[in-house]
Design an enzyme around this catalytic site. Structure first.
Site, PDB file in Angstrom:
ATOM      1  CB  SER A   1      -0.993  -0.007   1.113  1.00  0.00           C
ATOM      2  OG  SER A   1      -0.288  -0.057   2.459  1.00  0.00           O
TER       3      SER A   1
ATOM      4  CG  HIS B   1      -1.119   4.198   4.204  1.00  0.00           C
ATOM      5  ND1 HIS B   1      -2.008   3.801   4.864  1.00  0.00           N
ATOM      6  CD2 HIS B   1      -0.638   3.077   3.434  1.00  0.00           C
ATOM      7  CE1 HIS B   1      -1.995   2.555   4.761  1.00  0.00           C
ATOM      8  NE2 HIS B   1      -1.247   1.966   3.865  1.00  0.00           N
TER       9      HIS B   1
END
Length: 278
Positions: free
Chosen positions: A49, A259
């Site tokens: 990811s 993230h």
């Protein structure tokens, strides 16, 4: 006493987000060199990811489990080098073994550049973050982090070695860049007493350090180049007081949390990759 950060019913929400992050089967995207021009090279992006779109809030298809998007560092590099053909095989949730079995088959012998970003899912970092967010006891968080670090030093090296060998076998002449992970937090920064304690933040940072050490060693063993994002990202960590390059916990957007954001890809990862590739 530390404030209560979350209610236990939210565990199901976090578990759902983790399930999304751990789905890895999807078709890769490809970009051809300009019509009528011979490609200067071929770039293939492999990874999890951190190599696609979570955190950027921009996706090709929000319903696609891989969560690829146009603002990830591989896409940005490809856009800056239009004479290269580009294959994006990266997918959210991929482990090293899944990269070997599902993504490496997209490599061909004419690849000239490959990026590989994997390791976080192998050590269960999603579960570690969940535990640290939901527990009220620092010791529970630290214990989970230590278990992840043990996995990083005990199990991950072999998995990475197998995957890196498969990459080299499929792309024998490519420059291969192993991409690392940033630390999440500035310790003693401006976050105050809310959220995680500095003990927990320090533990999570130490997990990133151990993971990067393993990645760097296995990259060296394979003859690959290691991209260490920490020098660039540290000044933009959560609690740093500067514009952050990673997303913090967002209860309404769990699969965006922790993230690299748009700036992290654009101003963090992309210049670091360009410094290696030219």
């Amino acid at each position: 006493m530390r404030p209560v950060r979350a209610h236990r019913p939210l565990v199901s929400l976090l578990a759902a987000a983790a399930a999304v992050c751990l789905t890895v089967i999807a078709a890769p995207t490809a970009q051809a060199a300009p019509s009528g021009a011979e490609a200067a090279g071929k770039y293939v992006a492999l990874g999890d990811s951190y190599a696609v779109g979570p955190g950027t809030r921009s996706y090709d298809d929000p319903n696609d489990a891989c969560r690829r998007g146009p603002l990830s560092y591989p896409r940005l590099w490809a856009a800056q080098h239009p004479s290269y053909s580009f294959v994006e095989a990266s997918c959210s949730g991929a482990t090293a073994a899944e990269i070997k079995s599902l993504q490496v088959p997209r490599l061909t012998a004419d690849a000239t550049l490959v990026t590989v970003q994997a390791g976080g899912n192998d050590v269960g970092f999603v579960s570690v973050l969940q535990n640290c967010v939901l527990t009220l006891d620092d010791k529970d968080c630290v214990a989970g982090v230590e278990a992840a670090k043990a996995a990083a030093t005990g199990v991950l090296p072999g998995a990475l070695a197998d995957t890196y060998a498969a990459v080299r076998g499929a792309a024998p002449n490519a420059e291969v860049v192993v991409v690392g992970y940033p630390r999440l937090y500035k310790i003693g920064g401006n976050c105050g007493i809310l959220g995680l304690s500095d003990t927990e933040r320090t533990a999570l940072n130490s997990a990133a350090d151990v993971l990067n050490t393993v990645l760097a060693q296995q990259a060296a063993n394979a003859g690959f180049t290691f991209l260490d994002p920490r020098p660039a990202f540290d000044a933009h960590a959560i609690c740093s007081g500067n514009p952050t390059w990673v997303t913090s916990l967002e209860w309404d957007k769990l699969n965006e949390s922790y993230h690299p954001n748009q700036a992290g890809h654009r101003d963090g990862y992309l210049p670091a990759l360009n410094a290696i590739t030219g």
